[in-house]
Design a protein around this motif. Structure first.
Motif, PDB file in Angstrom:
ATOM      1  N   ALA A  42     -66.175 -35.815 -48.230  1.00 49.55           N
ATOM      2  CA  ALA A  42     -67.209 -34.895 -47.743  1.00 49.55           C
ATOM      3  C   ALA A  42     -66.731 -34.100 -46.522  1.00 49.55           C
ATOM      4  CB  ALA A  42     -68.479 -35.661 -47.392  1.00 49.55           C
ATOM      5  N   ALA A  43     -65.918 -34.729 -45.688  1.00 46.32           N
ATOM      6  CA  ALA A  43     -65.449 -34.083 -44.458  1.00 46.32           C
ATOM      7  C   ALA A  43     -64.001 -33.594 -44.574  1.00 46.32           C
ATOM      8  CB  ALA A  43     -65.565 -35.047 -43.285  1.00 46.32           C
ATOM      9  N   ALA A  44     -63.503 -33.481 -45.781  1.00 46.18           N
ATOM     10  CA  ALA A  44     -62.081 -33.156 -45.996  1.00 46.18           C
ATOM     11  C   ALA A  44     -61.633 -31.880 -45.288  1.00 46.18           C
ATOM     12  CB  ALA A  44     -61.783 -33.047 -47.493  1.00 46.18           C
ATOM     13  N   ASP A  45     -62.518 -30.901 -45.195  1.00 45.71           N
ATOM     14  CA  ASP A  45     -62.138 -29.637 -44.562  1.00 45.71           C
ATOM     15  C   ASP A  45     -62.338 -29.668 -43.048  1.00 45.71           C
ATOM     16  OD1 ASP A  45     -64.889 -29.541 -44.403  1.00 45.71           O
ATOM     17  OD2 ASP A  45     -65.103 -27.681 -45.539  1.00 45.71           O
ATOM     18  N   GLY A  46     -62.699 -30.839 -42.512  1.00 42.66           N
ATOM     19  CA  GLY A  46     -62.870 -30.974 -41.063  1.00 42.66           C
ATOM     20  C   GLY A  46     -64.291 -30.760 -40.598  1.00 42.66           C
ATOM     21  N   THR A  47     -65.166 -30.289 -41.481  1.00 38.09           N
ATOM     22  CA  THR A  47     -66.572 -30.089 -41.133  1.00 38.09           C
ATOM     23  C   THR A  47     -67.436 -30.579 -42.280  1.00 38.09           C
ATOM     24  OG1 THR A  47     -66.668 -27.878 -42.113  1.00 38.09           O
ATOM     25  CG2 THR A  47     -66.064 -28.001 -39.786  1.00 38.09           C
ATOM     26  N   ILE A  48     -68.689 -30.798 -41.970  1.00 40.07           N
ATOM     27  CA  ILE A  48     -69.646 -31.141 -43.021  1.00 40.07           C
ATOM     28  C   ILE A  48     -70.984 -30.529 -42.660  1.00 40.07           C
ATOM     29  CG2 ILE A  48     -70.126 -33.389 -41.987  1.00 40.07           C
ATOM     30  CD1 ILE A  48     -70.559 -34.327 -44.966  1.00 40.07           C
ATOM     31  N   ASP A  49     -71.491 -29.702 -43.585  1.00 37.90           N
ATOM     32  CA  ASP A  49     -72.777 -29.088 -43.306  1.00 37.90           C
ATOM     33  C   ASP A  49     -73.889 -29.992 -43.847  1.00 37.90           C
ATOM     34  OD1 ASP A  49     -73.472 -28.224 -46.100  1.00 37.90           O
ATOM     35  OD2 ASP A  49     -71.664 -27.010 -45.829  1.00 37.90           O
ATOM     36  N   PRO A  50     -75.123 -29.808 -43.361  1.00 34.73           N
ATOM     37  CA  PRO A  50     -76.225 -30.692 -43.768  1.00 34.73           C
ATOM     38  C   PRO A  50     -76.449 -30.749 -45.286  1.00 34.73           C
ATOM     39  CG  PRO A  50     -76.868 -29.392 -41.864  1.00 34.73           C
ATOM     40  CD  PRO A  50     -75.539 -28.866 -42.316  1.00 34.73           C
ATOM     41  N   ILE A 118     -62.842 -38.811 -56.454  1.00 30.86           N
ATOM     42  CA  ILE A 118     -62.701 -37.677 -57.372  1.00 30.86           C
ATOM     43  C   ILE A 118     -64.070 -37.229 -57.881  1.00 30.86           C
ATOM     44  CG2 ILE A 118     -61.781 -36.983 -59.632  1.00 30.86           C
ATOM     45  CD1 ILE A 118     -59.343 -38.841 -58.930  1.00 30.86           C
ATOM     46  N   VAL A 119     -64.942 -38.181 -58.210  1.00 35.61           N
ATOM     47  CA  VAL A 119     -66.290 -37.849 -58.668  1.00 35.61           C
ATOM     48  C   VAL A 119     -67.043 -37.093 -57.567  1.00 35.61           C
ATOM     49  CG1 VAL A 119     -68.528 -38.836 -59.314  1.00 35.61           C
ATOM     50  CG2 VAL A 119     -66.430 -39.694 -60.375  1.00 35.61           C
ATOM     51  N   ILE A 120     -66.966 -37.588 -56.334  1.00 33.36           N
ATOM     52  CA  ILE A 120     -67.639 -36.922 -55.204  1.00 33.36           C
ATOM     53  C   ILE A 120     -67.037 -35.539 -54.965  1.00 33.36           C
ATOM     54  CG2 ILE A 120     -68.016 -37.023 -52.684  1.00 33.36           C
ATOM     55  CD1 ILE A 120     -69.797 -38.987 -54.208  1.00 33.36           C
ATOM     56  N   GLY A 121     -65.712 -35.458 -54.988  1.00 38.55           N
ATOM     57  CA  GLY A 121     -65.042 -34.177 -54.753  1.00 38.55           C
ATOM     58  C   GLY A 121     -65.386 -33.127 -55.800  1.00 38.55           C
ATOM     59  N   GLY A 122     -65.542 -33.533 -57.029  1.00 40.90           N
ATOM     60  CA  GLY A 122     -65.838 -32.579 -58.101  1.00 40.90           C
ATOM     61  C   GLY A 122     -67.310 -32.312 -58.320  1.00 40.90           C
ATOM     62  N   ALA A 123     -68.168 -32.995 -57.581  1.00 37.85           N
ATOM     63  CA  ALA A 123     -69.610 -32.895 -57.818  1.00 37.85           C
ATOM     64  C   ALA A 123     -70.184 -31.504 -57.549  1.00 37.85           C
ATOM     65  CB  ALA A 123     -70.349 -33.924 -56.976  1.00 37.85           C
ATOM     66  N   ASP A 128     -61.600 -28.992 -54.406  1.00 40.94           N
ATOM     67  CA  ASP A 128     -60.627 -28.089 -53.774  1.00 40.94           C
ATOM     68  C   ASP A 128     -59.399 -28.830 -53.251  1.00 40.94           C
ATOM     69  OD1 ASP A 128     -61.061 -28.998 -51.076  1.00 40.94           O
ATOM     70  OD2 ASP A 128     -62.851 -27.746 -50.973  1.00 40.94           O
ATOM     71  N   LYS A 129     -58.435 -28.043 -52.785  1.00 39.31           N
ATOM     72  CA  LYS A 129     -57.140 -28.594 -52.376  1.00 39.31           C
ATOM     73  C   LYS A 129     -57.258 -29.575 -51.210  1.00 39.31           C
ATOM     74  CE  LYS A 129     -53.951 -25.510 -54.474  1.00 39.31           C
ATOM     75  NZ  LYS A 129     -53.945 -26.245 -55.730  1.00 39.31           N
ATOM     76  N   THR A 130     -58.162 -29.322 -50.260  1.00 42.01           N
ATOM     77  CA  THR A 130     -58.305 -30.248 -49.131  1.00 42.01           C
ATOM     78  C   THR A 130     -58.899 -31.579 -49.601  1.00 42.01           C
ATOM     79  OG1 THR A 130     -60.446 -29.292 -48.507  1.00 42.01           O
ATOM     80  CG2 THR A 130     -58.510 -28.457 -47.350  1.00 42.01           C
ATOM     81  N   GLU A 131     -59.842 -31.515 -50.536  1.00 40.59           N
ATOM     82  CA  GLU A 131     -60.417 -32.746 -51.083  1.00 40.59           C
ATOM     83  C   GLU A 131     -59.357 -33.512 -51.882  1.00 40.59           C
ATOM     84  OE1 GLU A 131     -65.034 -31.230 -51.553  1.00 40.59           O
ATOM     85  OE2 GLU A 131     -63.606 -30.834 -53.161  1.00 40.59           O
ATOM     86  N   GLU A 137     -54.017 -38.906 -50.256  1.00 41.10           N
ATOM     87  CA  GLU A 137     -53.660 -39.738 -49.103  1.00 41.10           C
ATOM     88  C   GLU A 137     -54.256 -41.149 -49.250  1.00 41.10           C
ATOM     89  OE1 GLU A 137     -53.559 -39.239 -44.255  1.00 41.10           O
ATOM     90  OE2 GLU A 137     -54.263 -37.584 -45.496  1.00 41.10           O
ATOM     91  N   ALA A 138     -55.470 -41.229 -49.763  1.00 39.76           N
ATOM     92  CA  ALA A 138     -56.096 -42.526 -50.006  1.00 39.76           C
ATOM     93  C   ALA A 138     -55.318 -43.304 -51.069  1.00 39.76           C
ATOM     94  CB  ALA A 138     -57.549 -42.347 -50.427  1.00 39.76           C
ATOM     95  N   CYS A 139     -54.794 -42.607 -52.066  1.00 35.76           N
ATOM     96  CA  CYS A 139     -53.959 -43.270 -53.085  1.00 35.76           C
ATOM     97  C   CYS A 139     -52.770 -43.963 -52.423  1.00 35.76           C
ATOM     98  CB  CYS A 139     -53.434 -42.261 -54.110  1.00 35.76           C
ATOM     99  SG  CYS A 139     -54.645 -41.698 -55.305  1.00 35.76           S
ATOM    100  N   TYR A 140     -52.114 -43.254 -51.514  1.00 30.71           N
ATOM    101  CA  TYR A 140     -50.971 -43.843 -50.813  1.00 30.71           C
ATOM    102  C   TYR A 140     -51.409 -45.056 -49.985  1.00 30.71           C
ATOM    103  CZ  TYR A 140     -48.356 -39.678 -52.175  1.00 30.71           C
ATOM    104  OH  TYR A 140     -47.754 -38.688 -52.895  1.00 30.71           O
ATOM    105  N   THR A 141     -52.562 -44.946 -49.339  1.00 31.79           N
ATOM    106  CA  THR A 141     -53.100 -46.050 -48.550  1.00 31.79           C
ATOM    107  C   THR A 141     -53.349 -47.277 -49.424  1.00 31.79           C
ATOM    108  OG1 THR A 141     -54.122 -44.531 -46.970  1.00 31.79           O
ATOM    109  CG2 THR A 141     -55.068 -46.735 -47.096  1.00 31.79           C
ATOM    110  N   LEU A 142     -53.756 -47.027 -50.669  1.00 27.07           N
ATOM    111  CA  LEU A 142     -54.078 -48.112 -51.608  1.00 27.07           C
ATOM    112  C   LEU A 142     -52.887 -48.522 -52.477  1.00 27.07           C
ATOM    113  CD1 LEU A 142     -57.575 -46.750 -52.635  1.00 27.07           C
ATOM    114  CD2 LEU A 142     -57.141 -48.843 -51.328  1.00 27.07           C
TER     115      LEU A 142
END
Length: 151
Positions: A42-50, A118-123, A128-131, A137-142
Motif C-alpha cells: 500500500a505504501a510502496a510509492d512512499g505515500t498512502i492516500d486515505p 500480489i493480490v493487494i497490488g493488483g486490486a 505498478d513497478k514500485t509495488e 524485495e519481500a521474496c528475497y527476505t523470504l
C-alpha cells in the motif's frame, strides 16, 4: 494476452491457491507477515492516500484466507505497519521486512504472504513497478525466487 489480464488471472489463481491452504495459514507469524506485506504494498510509492488505505483495509477484511483472524486485530497490525512506513519509509521498511521474515520458516506461509502482496497490488487494476519491486524485495527476505511469482 495483455499484461494486466495476466496479472488479474495470476492474482485470481493465487487467491484460489491460498483458499485451498486456508487451514494451514493460521499462525501468528503468517498473520504478522501478511499485514506487513499489505502495508508495504500500500505504501510502496512512499505515500498512502486515505482512499488507498481504505481500499486495502477493505480487502483485508474480506479476504477469505485472512478470516482466520479477528478483523480488528488485522486492522490494528496493518495500521501500525503503515504508520512505520509513513513516518520514515526507509527505516519503516526495515521493520516491516522483519515482520515479513517471520513467515520464512514455513514455505507455504511464505508463498501465501507473497501471494497476498500480489493480490493487494493488483486490486486497483494496476500492479505498478514500485509495488512489484517491494513484493520482489519481500521474496528475497523470504528466500523465495521472485521468478516463481513472475516478478
Amino acid at each position: 494476452m495483455a499484461l494486466w489480464d495476466r496479472i488479474k488471472e495470476s492474482a485470481t489463481q493465487m487467491q484460489t491457491q491460498m483458499v485451498a491452504k486456508k487451514n494451514d495459514l493460521k499462525s501468528g507469524a503468517f498473520r504478522d507477515a501478511s499485514m506487513a506485506m499489505c502495508a508495504l504494498v500500500a505504501a510502496a510509492d512512499g505515500t498512502i492516500d486515505p482512499s488507498e488505505r481504505q481500499r486495502v483495509a477493505q480487502l483485508i477484511a474480506t479476504n477469505e484466507v485472512l478470516q482466520n483472524f479477528p478483523a480488528d486485530d488485522l486492522r490494528r497490525r496493518f495500521e501500525e505497519n503503515l504508520d512505520r512506513l509513513t513516518t520514515d519509509f526507509d527505516f519503516g521498511k526495515v521493520s516491516v521486512l522483519q515482520e515479513i521474515a517471520k513467515a520464512k520458516k514455513k514455505p507455504a506461509e511464505a508463498r501465501a504472504v507473497v501471494q497476498i502482496g500480489i493480490v493487494i497490488g493488483g486490486a486497483d487494476g494496476d500492479f505498478d513497478k514500485t509495488e512489484q519491486a517491494v513484493v520482489r524485495e519481500a521474496c528475497y527476505t523470504l528466500d523465495l525466487p521472485p521468478h516463481e511469482f513472475d516478478l
